[in-house]
Design a protein around this motif. Sequence first.
Motif, PDB file in Angstrom:
ATOM      1  N   PRO A 237      -3.739 -25.005   7.331  1.00 17.49           N
ATOM      2  CA  PRO A 237      -4.704 -24.121   7.943  1.00 17.49           C
ATOM      3  C   PRO A 237      -3.610 -22.837   8.416  1.00 17.49           C
ATOM      4  N   LEU A 238      -4.189 -21.787   8.094  1.00 14.45           N
ATOM      5  CA  LEU A 238      -3.309 -20.333   8.442  1.00 14.45           C
ATOM      6  C   LEU A 238      -4.138 -19.463   9.219  1.00 14.45           C
ATOM      7  N   LEU A 239      -3.380 -18.906  10.175  1.00 15.50           N
ATOM      8  CA  LEU A 239      -3.767 -17.853  10.844  1.00 15.50           C
ATOM      9  C   LEU A 239      -3.146 -16.658  10.595  1.00 15.50           C
ATOM     10  N   PHE A 240      -3.600 -15.369  10.052  1.00 17.20           N
ATOM     11  CA  PHE A 240      -3.167 -14.348   9.867  1.00 17.20           C
ATOM     12  C   PHE A 240      -3.360 -13.347  11.276  1.00 17.20           C
ATOM     13  N   ILE A 241      -2.451 -12.600  11.584  1.00 20.99           N
ATOM     14  CA  ILE A 241      -2.413 -11.646  12.723  1.00 20.99           C
ATOM     15  C   ILE A 241      -1.929 -10.416  12.488  1.00 20.99           C
ATOM     16  N   ASN A 242      -2.783  -9.468  12.416  1.00 18.90           N
ATOM     17  CA  ASN A 242      -2.375  -7.803  12.114  1.00 18.90           C
ATOM     18  C   ASN A 242      -2.929  -7.212  13.200  1.00 18.90           C
ATOM     19  N   GLY A 243      -2.210  -5.894  13.241  1.00 19.16           N
ATOM     20  CA  GLY A 243      -2.324  -4.991  14.397  1.00 19.16           C
ATOM     21  C   GLY A 243      -3.308  -3.943  13.616  1.00 19.16           C
ATOM     22  N   GLU A 244      -4.242  -3.551  14.678  1.00 20.15           N
ATOM     23  CA  GLU A 244      -5.355  -2.546  14.163  1.00 20.15           C
ATOM     24  C   GLU A 244      -4.826  -1.281  13.773  1.00 20.15           C
ATOM     25  N   LEU A 245      -3.821  -0.683  14.141  1.00 13.67           N
ATOM     26  CA  LEU A 245      -3.047   0.646  14.040  1.00 13.67           C
ATOM     27  C   LEU A 245      -1.989   0.308  12.953  1.00 13.67           C
ATOM     28  N   ASP A 246      -1.514  -0.927  12.580  1.00 19.59           N
ATOM     29  CA  ASP A 246      -0.509  -0.827  11.313  1.00 19.59           C
ATOM     30  C   ASP A 246      -0.835  -0.486  10.098  1.00 19.59           C
ATOM     31  N   ARG A 247      -0.348   0.669   9.731  1.00 22.63           N
ATOM     32  CA  ARG A 247      -0.706   1.177   8.373  1.00 22.63           C
ATOM     33  C   ARG A 247       0.168   0.672   7.247  1.00 22.63           C
ATOM     34  N   TYR A 248       1.134  -0.266   7.641  1.00 25.95           N
ATOM     35  CA  TYR A 248       1.944  -0.804   6.520  1.00 25.95           C
ATOM     36  C   TYR A 248       1.488  -2.142   6.034  1.00 25.95           C
ATOM     37  N   THR A 249       1.118  -2.838   7.262  1.00 26.73           N
ATOM     38  CA  THR A 249       0.582  -4.425   6.634  1.00 26.73           C
ATOM     39  C   THR A 249      -0.756  -4.367   7.403  1.00 26.73           C
TER      40      THR A 249
ATOM     41  N   LEU B 178      18.548  -4.534   1.342  1.00 29.51           N
ATOM     42  CA  LEU B 178      18.469  -3.885   0.078  1.00 29.51           C
ATOM     43  C   LEU B 178      17.950  -4.719  -1.156  1.00 29.51           C
ATOM     44  N   PHE B 179      18.843  -5.732  -1.064  1.00 29.50           N
ATOM     45  CA  PHE B 179      18.189  -6.923  -2.029  1.00 29.50           C
ATOM     46  C   PHE B 179      16.951  -7.479  -1.907  1.00 29.50           C
ATOM     47  N   HIS B 180      16.680  -7.566  -0.613  1.00 27.16           N
ATOM     48  CA  HIS B 180      15.082  -7.975  -0.286  1.00 27.16           C
ATOM     49  C   HIS B 180      14.120  -6.934  -0.461  1.00 27.16           C
ATOM     50  N   ILE B 181      14.391  -5.781  -0.297  1.00 24.36           N
ATOM     51  CA  ILE B 181      13.614  -4.762  -0.650  1.00 24.36           C
ATOM     52  C   ILE B 181      13.272  -4.787  -2.223  1.00 24.36           C
ATOM     53  N   ARG B 182      14.143  -4.857  -3.082  1.00 29.99           N
ATOM     54  CA  ARG B 182      14.144  -4.950  -4.363  1.00 29.99           C
ATOM     55  C   ARG B 182      13.172  -6.188  -4.662  1.00 29.99           C
ATOM     56  N   GLN B 183      13.388  -7.383  -4.008  1.00 33.38           N
ATOM     57  CA  GLN B 183      12.690  -8.512  -4.243  1.00 33.38           C
ATOM     58  C   GLN B 183      11.256  -8.128  -3.961  1.00 33.38           C
ATOM     59  N   VAL B 184      11.058  -7.801  -2.729  1.00 32.25           N
ATOM     60  CA  VAL B 184       9.650  -7.585  -2.407  1.00 32.25           C
ATOM     61  C   VAL B 184       8.928  -6.298  -3.261  1.00 32.25           C
TER      62      VAL B 184
ATOM     63  N   ASN C 175       0.783  -1.205   0.079  1.00 31.20           N
ATOM     64  CA  ASN C 175      -0.057   0.135   0.064  1.00 31.20           C
ATOM     65  C   ASN C 175       0.934   1.429   0.188  1.00 31.20           C
ATOM     66  N   SER C 176       0.178   2.507   0.044  1.00 32.24           N
ATOM     67  CA  SER C 176       0.999   3.489  -0.110  1.00 32.24           C
ATOM     68  C   SER C 176       1.904   3.767   1.158  1.00 32.24           C
ATOM     69  N   PRO C 177       1.722   3.838   2.237  1.00 33.46           N
ATOM     70  CA  PRO C 177       2.699   3.678   3.332  1.00 33.46           C
ATOM     71  C   PRO C 177       3.806   2.890   3.375  1.00 33.46           C
ATOM     72  N   MET C 178       3.547   1.457   2.841  1.00 34.33           N
ATOM     73  CA  MET C 178       4.723   0.787   2.742  1.00 34.33           C
ATOM     74  C   MET C 178       5.573   0.969   1.449  1.00 34.33           C
ATOM     75  N   LEU C 179       4.960   1.553   0.321  1.00 34.36           N
ATOM     76  CA  LEU C 179       5.587   1.980  -0.594  1.00 34.36           C
ATOM     77  C   LEU C 179       6.666   3.107  -0.322  1.00 34.36           C
ATOM     78  N   ASP C 180       6.047   4.167   0.515  1.00 31.68           N
ATOM     79  CA  ASP C 180       7.028   5.281   0.711  1.00 31.68           C
ATOM     80  C   ASP C 180       8.037   4.628   1.727  1.00 31.68           C
ATOM     81  N   TYR C 181       7.784   3.762   2.709  1.00 29.26           N
ATOM     82  CA  TYR C 181       8.838   3.075   3.506  1.00 29.26           C
ATOM     83  C   TYR C 181       9.960   2.465   2.661  1.00 29.26           C
ATOM     84  N   LEU C 182       9.605   1.878   1.675  1.00 32.57           N
ATOM     85  CA  LEU C 182      10.532   1.110   0.785  1.00 32.57           C
ATOM     86  C   LEU C 182      11.303   1.860   0.081  1.00 32.57           C
ATOM     87  N   SER C 183      10.720   3.157  -0.318  1.00 29.65           N
ATOM     88  CA  SER C 183      11.441   4.036  -1.058  1.00 29.65           C
ATOM     89  C   SER C 183      12.615   4.500  -0.021  1.00 29.65           C
ATOM     90  N   ASN C 184      12.090   5.020   0.802  1.00 29.27           N
ATOM     91  CA  ASN C 184      13.020   5.725   1.781  1.00 29.27           C
ATOM     92  C   ASN C 184      14.094   4.839   2.538  1.00 29.27           C
TER      93      ASN C 184
END
Length: 288
Positions: free
Chosen positions: A214-226, A190-196, A132-141
């Motif tokens: 069977p998978l359980l996905f856990i995310n934080g309510e306030l997490d803007r990045y994931t 940096l290599f991982h960022i380019r991969q992602v 998403n936009s916050p993650m793309l900004d984070y990756l760019s910086n």
Amino acid sequence: MYAEKALIRVHRDLKVHTCFYPNPHTAATIILVNGSLATSVSFNASLKYLTPIFNVVTYDQPYQGQSRVHNRQLPLIGKEDEALILLELIEHFRADHLLAFSWGSVAALLALAQRPARINKAIISSFSPVLNSPMLDYLSNARAALGACDRQAIGNLINDTIGEHLPPLFKRCNFRHVSTLEEFEYAQMLFHIRQVASLDRDRFMGCVGNIDTPLLFINGELDRYTSPDDALRFSRMAPQSEFATIRHTGHFLELEHKTAWQDVKQVVERFVLRDGAMGNEQKMAMVG
């Protein structure tokens, strides 16, 4: 906390430092996959609720932590390599559960797509298939700071973005760790960022569709990045999936405050201790 330490040769003759925390009251074993720039020490809070249930395995990637000194002549390692390392460690320790955090989830999901017969259930925390936009900004910086090897910028960036909800003590520890890594570790990140950043989402999601665990996905309510909403995109491709949102919590979940730790503990215990398969049912829970 007692741990049996070992150095294990894995994929491409790499050496991985592992810690095995035995629980004499169970045969179940869970293996933990840490995120980028993190070492197995980052799971200290998780160990407190996992060791009463499981034998627990943690490990440092070949380029990190206590593994790094044993792999001096090391090529850059991709997420596919990390998936193969994980599959070998699953077999070595006879692990039947898995927990992955943040970008460690890419390698974990690639490994699970190979349908390792031993794994019964897996937990994926603080990860989504959406850049998403916050993650793309984070990756760019992050690309700019890592490319310049600007240690202070790298430490501040992580604390100001994905670590924005961490308490001050953890931010100081985070900064000290991230700003003192070797240049090779920054190159690996940096290599991982380019991969992602270049990840083919359709291809990756198709890979996720091959997972029969069977998978359980856990995310934080306030997490803007994931974010929890972005993580729900997995529901279309991962038929045996359920989702939990931890209230008042960001990217680092149980590290951020005591209530978050208790809430993560609750959803993990409920998922791993429940008998029977989930079938095709998908569930969403809000905790806290």
